[in-house]
Each structure stands twice: as C-alpha cells, then as structure tokens.
Design an enzyme around this catalytic site. Sequence first.
Site, PDB file in Angstrom:
ATOM      1  N   GLU A  22       2.828  -6.119   7.080  1.00  0.00           N
ATOM      2  CA  GLU A  22       2.074  -5.067   7.774  1.00  0.00           C
ATOM      3  C   GLU A  22       2.329  -5.038   9.276  1.00  0.00           C
ATOM      4  OE1 GLU A  22      -0.420  -6.036   4.075  1.00  0.00           O
ATOM      5  OE2 GLU A  22       0.837  -7.125   5.512  1.00  0.00           O
ATOM      6  N   ALA A  66       0.845  -1.186   0.000  1.00  0.00           N
ATOM      7  CA  ALA A  66       0.000   0.000   0.000  1.00  0.00           C
ATOM      8  C   ALA A  66       0.885   1.243   0.000  1.00  0.00           C
ATOM      9  CB  ALA A  66      -0.911   0.001   1.224  1.00  0.00           C
ATOM     10  N   GLU A 113      -1.588  -9.329  -1.633  1.00  0.00           N
ATOM     11  CA  GLU A 113      -3.038  -9.511  -1.593  1.00  0.00           C
ATOM     12  C   GLU A 113      -3.635  -9.425  -2.997  1.00  0.00           C
ATOM     13  OE1 GLU A 113      -4.395  -7.895   2.747  1.00  0.00           O
ATOM     14  OE2 GLU A 113      -3.345  -6.472   1.452  1.00  0.00           O
TER      15      GLU A 113
END
Length: 257
Positions: free
Chosen positions: A131, A65, A111
Amino acid sequence: MPSNLIVQAPADGVRLITLHRPQALNALNTALLEELAAELHAADQDPQIRAVVITGSRKAFAAGADINEMAERDLVGILDDPRVAHWQSIAGFGKPLIAAVNGFALGGGCELVMCADIVIAGSDARFGQPEINLGILPGAGGTQRLLRAVGKPLAMQMVLGGEAIDARHALQAGLVSEVTEPELTVERALQVAVAIAAKAPLAVRLAKEALLKAQDMDLASGLRFERHAFTLLAGTADRNEGIRAFQEKRPARFQGL
C-alpha cells in the site's frame, strides 16, 4: 447466491469458499467482502459446519483491494466505508478458518490471509503489503497483525518498503503454517479442515479463543481464561465421549454437547 464466490461442501462439516473474480485477480471490492462476510456469518451460525477453507485461484489468492473502486471514493466515502464492518465480521469468525494460498496475496489479500487461523501456502505464493506504493498504508489490520505474526523488522520492511516475500520466507517468519506444491494446496487445506471437523466442536471453539487471547492478554490473564475454558469443557458430553472412546480404542463420535 453470491456472484463473487464459489461455495462448496466437499466433506462433512467442511465448507470451501473460493474467491471468484478472475478478471481482477480476486481483488477485494465491496461486493466480494460483503458476500464473504455473509457466508462466514452463515457458517458460524450453522452447527453442521465445523471448519471453513478459503482459497482463490492458482494465479492469485487475492491481489489486494480493488484500486478502481478505491479511486472512486472521496474522503467522506472512505470514512463511511461499509467494508470496515465486513472486515470486522470476517476477522471475528468463531470457527476454524483455513486459508489455502496460491499466487499473489497482496494488500487486502495478505490481510485476509492473516484473518485465518491456519495458512497452507503453495510454493509459488507471495505475500506483501504494498500500500505504501500508493501513498497509503494497510487499512484492514495489516500493520497490527503483520507485526504480531512476523516481528518488527520484517513487518517494517514489508510495509515501509512495500516488499513481498515468498512462501518459504513466510514459513520461516511464522506467517504461514505449511508450504506444499501449488497443485496440492487446496487438497492439503481440506485435509486439515476435515481433521479439525472431526474434533469436539465446543473444545475447538474454546481452544481457538484461548489461543487468540494469548496474543492480547498478559500470561496470568491468559492462564485464567484457559483454566475457565478447561473447567467448562469438563462438564460436556463430548469430554465424556472422548475419554470413553480412548478407553475403548475407537474413534470418538462428538456431538457438540
């Protein structure tokens, strides 16, 4: 036109989508996810497109991200995050989705890989859910899909320890379907896509759905769905064409009917 993607049509029935944020190692910000969801929705609605390949750069499929964007969001922004809808749209893509992965596929990149149906990895690819190092956990299906893909022990090690695995380990664990030389990754993925695009579209869609049902249903329910899908396809023109082509020893010409 999308600004974070390169969209091409390299073969009949095949769409190639390349993530293109080179300055950020293809980090998945809101704009990119929105464009990707829109492109996949358009491909799903286009009867001429029968398979999609998604890839990144040689250095990174997607390095996670966009942390800078994430840092700007407060709790209210996170709870009302539009990326949730984009991820749901991507994960719900109905046609075959093939990921061609080189370099890093971390966090959201991993993902995204797990949203694909088939994964061709370059030998230099690395997969991980780091993460935990930011004090959070995977938020786009990573904890759920990873455990189903590789099993509990490895998923726990990757998520709790933040450890990445290489392409060979990912192949052994069942996260990817094939490993090739990095320079051949996209070419091989396109070969697979072209082969799928030549099959009967209705059969491909229902076969994909049946396989996905196997992850979420008990065996008896899955078998009922399979029999129902088999019966539906028995009445199609493509089924008759497939049998005729086999008998006449010629390639089938499927029309999606």
